[in-house]
Scaffold this motif. Structure first.
Motif, mmCIF file in Angstrom:
data_model
loop_
_atom_site.group_PDB
_atom_site.id
_atom_site.type_symbol
_atom_site.label_atom_id
_atom_site.label_comp_id
_atom_site.label_asym_id
_atom_site.label_seq_id
_atom_site.Cartn_x
_atom_site.Cartn_y
_atom_site.Cartn_z
ATOM 1 N N MET A 19 0.902 45.095 58.253
ATOM 2 C CA MET A 19 -0.111 44.238 57.611
ATOM 3 C C MET A 19 0.259 42.761 57.772
ATOM 4 N N LEU A 20 -0.728 41.963 58.115
ATOM 5 C CA LEU A 20 -0.466 40.527 58.259
ATOM 6 C C LEU A 20 -0.686 39.833 56.927
ATOM 7 N N ARG A 21 0.286 39.044 56.498
ATOM 8 C CA ARG A 21 0.147 38.318 55.236
ATOM 9 C C ARG A 21 -0.305 36.893 55.508
ATOM 10 N N LEU A 22 -1.050 36.344 54.550
ATOM 11 C CA LEU A 22 -1.409 34.923 54.647
ATOM 12 C C LEU A 22 -0.209 34.086 54.231
ATOM 13 N N PRO A 23 0.006 32.944 54.904
ATOM 14 C CA PRO A 23 1.042 32.033 54.406
ATOM 15 C C PRO A 23 0.596 31.424 53.074
ATOM 16 N N LYS A 57 -3.705 33.881 59.245
ATOM 17 C CA LYS A 57 -2.814 35.054 59.291
ATOM 18 C C LYS A 57 -1.979 35.056 60.569
ATOM 19 N N HIS A 58 -2.572 34.556 61.646
ATOM 20 C CA HIS A 58 -1.850 34.501 62.929
ATOM 21 C C HIS A 58 -1.008 33.222 63.055
ATOM 22 N N ARG A 81 -10.902 30.131 71.741
ATOM 23 C CA ARG A 81 -10.175 31.405 71.751
ATOM 24 C C ARG A 81 -9.530 31.666 73.118
ATOM 25 N N CYS A 82 -8.431 32.407 73.091
ATOM 26 C CA CYS A 82 -7.742 32.727 74.339
ATOM 27 C C CYS A 82 -6.938 34.004 74.108
ATOM 28 N N VAL A 83 -6.816 34.788 75.151
ATOM 29 C CA VAL A 83 -6.101 36.057 75.040
ATOM 30 C C VAL A 83 -4.624 35.832 74.670
ATOM 31 N N TYR A 84 -4.094 34.632 74.941
ATOM 32 C CA TYR A 84 -2.685 34.361 74.642
ATOM 33 C C TYR A 84 -2.479 33.658 73.296
ATOM 34 N N ILE A 85 -3.569 33.286 72.602
ATOM 35 C CA ILE A 85 -3.388 32.586 71.325
ATOM 36 C C ILE A 85 -3.859 33.436 70.153
ATOM 37 N N ASN A 86 -4.919 34.218 70.324
ATOM 38 C CA ASN A 86 -5.421 35.008 69.185
ATOM 39 C C ASN A 86 -4.599 36.292 69.058
ATOM 40 N N THR A 109 -0.660 37.710 66.967
ATOM 41 C CA THR A 109 0.228 37.404 65.835
ATOM 42 C C THR A 109 1.282 36.372 66.253
ATOM 43 N N TYR A 110 1.891 35.762 65.252
ATOM 44 C CA TYR A 110 2.970 34.798 65.521
ATOM 45 C C TYR A 110 4.107 35.498 66.294
ATOM 46 N N PHE A 111 4.396 36.733 65.866
ATOM 47 C CA PHE A 111 5.486 37.483 66.508
ATOM 48 C C PHE A 111 5.182 37.697 67.996
ATOM 49 N N TRP A 112 3.942 38.122 68.280
ATOM 50 C CA TRP A 112 3.515 38.360 69.677
ATOM 51 C C TRP A 112 3.674 37.072 70.477
#
Ligand SMILES: Cc1cc2nc3c(=O)[nH]c(=O)nc-3n(C[C@H](O)[C@H](O)[C@H](O)COP(=O)(O)OP(=O)(O)OC[C@H]3O[C@@H](n4cnc5c(N)ncnc54)[C@H](O)[C@@H]3O)c2cc1C
Ligand code: SF4
Length: 331
Positions: free
Chosen positions: A1-5, A43-44, A122-127, A129-132
């Motif tokens: 689950m992704l948490r909000l900062p 979240k990302h 939008r971009c396939v490399y930005i949208n 998760t932070y981890f990704w």
């Protein structure tokens, strides 16, 4: 689950209060309308505002009305309501068509036209998760120094992906923008830039309060044709807005014609057409083919979203033809 900062929420009840808050936080606050773009981006960790300035308690920003020869659309009008508004259906059916194809029904009930106009690229490399993104080494748009789409590129080319934008361009819309120092109007063509990091002429304390659409002249036909993988929810892989003004309506001679395309580059793009050559002709299959071929030449998609650029390019003339067929069918 992704948490909000962690972040604070402010709930102003007027435009003046909202713009004062945005100014006071000097780039650390972001306005939020429906939150259907901002929340996933938070979240990302693509957007990390300290303060979210919620617009939902500002009633003046909701609804569509006619002011003389102009339709005035409040920025907080939901996409669901806009798609069903009688004035929009009568005078700007392509806009109804476009916003009714944004995301899915739940998101259209939350998402607003102001948020759609101000959608992040939008971009396939930005949208992701932070981890990704950290595993890949980040990129120019956020936290990094390289572009993964254009190797060695020094500019972000993330795609403008808002369905309303190309239609609003063909309609010659203007945005009303307020900030703490006053209000101004900006033609939608001048609002978008080619910088994929942030593709808008909008300062951190600017709030889009309304969209003004000149009522099209009689004989105008228009449509929006969208390519996406699943008709139920997806962002556009290609979006084509077409508009033509025909003397006396369907079957009449062309007085004006316009085609704007989105989801290929960092801003929606107007196809350069030889209007002098097109004026006075009928909008028949041969003329539409000529316009479709001009669009094919103008559009060179990049690998900024998952679908193959070559396929998306081949689809440009197909969707131009489809758009004009829809437009003429409706008229
Ligand atoms: C699964 C999914 C699918 C989607 N599919 C599509 C799609 O097919 N097509 C499409 O166009 N969009 C799509 N979206 C994105 C989004 O739902 C819509 O674009 C929606 O209209 C955004 O409006 P909002 O009010 O929720 O914006 P928000 O998330 O509230 O805001 C979006 C951005 O605009 C800024 N902002 C909002 N309102 C204003 C304002 N009045 N003035 C200045 N800045 C403002 C915010 O700070 C934020 O940066 C999708 C989203 C999801 C999650
Ligand atoms: S286009 Fe390049 S810089 Fe921009 S988001 Fe994609 S990978 Fe990042």
């Amino acid at each position: 689950m992704l948490r909000l900062p962690k972040f604070e929420v402010a709930e102003p009840t007027s435009v003046a209060e909202a713009t004062a808050l945005l100014k006071a936080h000097d780039g650390r606050a972001k306005p939020m309308a429906g939150g259907t773009d901002l929340m996933p981006n938070m979240k990302h960790e693509i957007a990390t505002p300290d303060v979210v300035v919620g617009l939902w308690r500002i009633p003046d920003l909701v609804g569509v009305r006619r002011d003389g020869d102009t339709l005035r659309i409040g920025a907080l009008t939901t996409l669901h309501d806009l798609a069903r508004d009688p004035l929009i259906l009568e005078h700007a059916p392509a806009l109804a068509e476009a916003v009714d194809q944004v995301a899915g029904p739940q998101l259209r009930r939350m998402g607003t036209i102001g948020g759609n106009v101000c959608l992040d690229t939008r971009c396939v490399y930005i949208n992701q998760t932070y981890f990704w993104r950290s595993a890949l080494g980040f990129c120019l748009k956020r936290d990094g120094t390289v572009c993964h789409v254009v190797k060695g590129g020094r500019r972000c080319v993330a795609a403008a992906s808002n369905d309303s934008a190309p239609v609003l361009m063909t309609l010659g819309a203007e945005l009303e923008i307020h900030n703490a120092d006053g209000a101004r109007k900006v033609a939608i063509d001048d609002f978008y830039t080619t910088d994929g990091i942030f593709n808008q002429e909008r300062a951190a304390d600017d709030l889009v309060t309304a969209i003004e659409v000149p009522i099209p002249k009689p004989g105008t036909v228009m449509a929006y044709a969208k390519l996406r993988t699943r008709a139920a929810i997806d962002f556009p892989e290609l979006g084509v807005a077409v508009l033509a003004r025909l003397a006396g309506g369907k079957g009449g001679k062309i007085e004006h014609v316009d085609v704007c395309v989105t989801a290929l580059a960092s801003r929606p793009v107007r196809v350069k057409l030889d209007l002098d050559a097109l004026r006075g002709r009928t909008l028949d299959a041969a003329t539409i083919d000529q316009i479709a071929n001009a669009a094919y030449k103008r559009c060179k998609p990049l690998k900024n979203i998952a679908t193959e650029p070559a396929y998306r390019r081949e689809m440009v003339p197909v969707f131009v033809r489809r758009g004009f067929r829809q437009a003429l069918g409706r008229s």
